[in-house]
Design an enzyme around this catalytic site. Structure first.
Site, PDB file in Angstrom:
ATOM      1  N   ALA A 166       0.804  -1.225   0.000  1.00  0.00           N
ATOM      2  CA  ALA A 166       0.000   0.000   0.000  1.00  0.00           C
ATOM      3  C   ALA A 166       0.842   1.282   0.000  1.00  0.00           C
ATOM      4  O   ALA A 166       0.648   2.141  -0.878  1.00  0.00           O
ATOM      5  CB  ALA A 166      -0.972  -0.026   1.184  1.00  0.00           C
ATOM      6  N   ASP A 225      -3.051  -4.185   7.192  1.00  0.00           N
ATOM      7  CA  ASP A 225      -3.680  -3.570   6.028  1.00  0.00           C
ATOM      8  C   ASP A 225      -4.730  -2.566   6.447  1.00  0.00           C
ATOM      9  O   ASP A 225      -4.988  -1.590   5.747  1.00  0.00           O
ATOM     10  CB  ASP A 225      -4.283  -4.638   5.128  1.00  0.00           C
ATOM     11  CG  ASP A 225      -3.189  -5.378   4.387  1.00  0.00           C
ATOM     12  OD1 ASP A 225      -2.598  -6.301   4.976  1.00  0.00           O
ATOM     13  OD2 ASP A 225      -2.883  -4.990   3.246  1.00  0.00           O
TER      14      ASP A 225
END
Lengths: 354, 354
Positions: free
Chosen positions: B57, B241
């Site tokens: 990410a 996450d």
């Protein structure tokens, strides 16, 4: 490749005696190919065991017993003296040093050598029948236990590694319990861990479940505990390589994590195994030696490198699940409840029949 | 292949801006080959993101911001009108739909377009600096926390998936904490889960640890919880996450099993993640959607079939670890103790700074 549709139950040929020789499914070829080996010499048998074409403790024991009958036939054909026969029998017994069943069943069959070839073949056949019979009893008792313990229908069972006909002959142990639930119409589906590093779950258990027409889903080992936490399974059922006197269970690496998850989710964690795996001479799991296998089984997958060259690995092949996390151990003779007995303060639950 | 020894720190080039274009390490080639991509067009960037050459990410966010600068340069070269530039910027933002960082950082850099190319490049560089700076702060705070929480030296840390420079730039998150412990002379070794199905631990984390000269051992995901139960690790450190408001942590599948094992073994389970992963709009892990990815990632390993053709699989890419199993969440700004706060009855520990 599917087996020849003419064969009623290909799983009968995992290890069997036919027309004076041994037939065996070559487990290294699965699931890509269904190949039956026709083994006519001691050399071929030792080779099949060494390269893992025949694997699983009960299956190895039967292969060893039939191997003695094979050695006697080969000896008669080739005019072996008794010393040569002894040497060849010892070669079979030592083909897989870690498998206690192999040496034990070889010795049991070899005890009949003095009574002639027919007696050896009868002894080997009796050993095979006993192993298959035990698997049937484990399957029935385990299915009965789970049916009562879970209550709901249809059941979803989570399992690990390969514990079916390929490893155990007959119905198998944990997979036999699953098969019996299926026959009784109480099974919905099975969740199968792939079982790294050697992928016995993906390669062998999925193949067996496919043969049996049982709905199943493969999952990565790391996912198993989480799926259990999400309520996907009604029970976890696994086999065992060795059970200590206090109920600690040694089984394929990855088992312990499932037991932890089952306990937290409040579902039964059931071990299905023959009485022969119960080792009353070993007080607890702490005394069970843990086998460290070659590192390249981890650094490579199906022969392909997964990690940078030179990467070191920790490859423990088995883990130990403490008795207090085990809901039940189901054998051909009894149901043992180590978790309960442990809580009651008994140091040796396996010495008490329930 | 090792990187050119002339390069001081190959991990600086995970995603960077050089001579008016983007350089990036092709993560699909690791660990077999160290290949630096020179990306000069939007098309090449979108392709690199789509085929996972750039992943993680924070790394995707930086790639997106630099991508806006790239689009402005390409537009000037090829005479794009503003509508075309907008379309190309949107292509970058949408190249990985699940990565919220990508769209957010693309939008942040695109806000500077009106002020001209130099302003866009400065904005993108600032975003990159911020991401790298955050990773450094996470690494320092996490190392300090673990140093105090564990007490012993040298430390053995168990980790999962890839959370280093390749995914996060700079020092990374969990792997940054490990690197900082190493720099401080407090680290003994690292145990790395292989992280099926995509093997980021085996492929990427082992490669990064090798680059950093840190002693490490690869293990199968199913083995991790058992190794923890045997006292092999002093702490588990993973990334995240997404963190829900109550402290529940979504992370790569396999994380939950490690948290269960760490709790039972009585060792810290630490999550290292930037503030941007904390999602206060999501009350708890129950509201986090769990991504089911393609089944062939499980039925195949490194492209090789592991299961019989037609085998179904359950491929959850992420799991959720409940806050009560999380000892600490370390960000660039703070240390949050969800387990403690949970026990104290607070429904929203992340809303209280410690």
């Amino acid at each position: 490749m599917r087996p020849d549709p003419g064969e009623a139950d290909p799983l009968n040929d995992v290890v069997a005696w036919r027309d004076g020789h041994i037939v065996a499914i070559d487990q290294t070829a699965l699931p890509g190919e269904f190949r039956v080996l026709h083994i006519t010499t001691v050399h071929e048998l030792v080779d099949a065991i060494t390269r893992l074409a025949i694997r699983g403790a009960p299956a190895l024991g039967v292969a060893g017993a039939l191997g003695v009958a094979l050695a006697v036939r080969q000896g008669a054909r080739e005019g072996w003296r008794s010393a040569r026969l002894e040497t060849e029998v010892e070669r079979i017994a030592g083909a897989r040093p870690t498998a206690v069943n192999l040496r034990r069943e070889v010795q049991a069959a070899a005890a009949a050598i003095q009574q002639g070839p027919a007696a050896v073949e009868a002894a080997a056949a009796a050993i095979r029948d006993t192993v298959i019979g035990a698997s049937r009893h484990i399957s029935e008792r385990g299915a009965g236990y789970l049916s009562e313990a879970c209550g709901t229908r249809p059941l979803t069972i989570h399992t690990h590694c390969n514990t079916g006909a390929l490893a155990c002959l007959g119905w198998g142990t944990a997979l036999g319990v699953i098969r019996m639930l299926h026959e009784r119409g109480e099974l919905g589906k099975v969740i199968v861990d792939e079982t790294r590093p050697l992928l016995q779950g993906a390669r062998l258990t999925c193949w067996e479940l496919g043969q049996l027409g049982i709905e199943h889903y493969l999952t990565c080992d790391g996912a198993g505990p989480f799926l259990i936490s999400q309520g996907l399974a009604d029970a976890v059922v696994v086999g065992a390589d060795r059970v200590a006197a206090n109920g600690d269970v040694a089984n394929k690496i990855g088992t312990y994590a499932l037991a932890l998850a089952a306990r937290r989710a409040g579902i039964p964690f059931v071990v299905a195994a023959p009485e022969s795996t119960i080792d009353e001479a070993t007080e607890s799991g702490r005394q069970i030696p843990l086998e460290l296998r070659p590192e390249d089984e981890v650094t490579h997958v199906l022969g392909v490198p997964a990690a940078p060259p030179g990467t070191r690995a920790l490859n423990y092949a088995f883990d130990v699940t403490p008795a207090e996390l085990v809901t039940a151990i189901v054998t051909e003779d009894r149901v043992i409840l180590p978790g309960r007995d442990h809580c009651a303060g008994s140091p040796h639950p396996l010495r008490q029949r329930t």
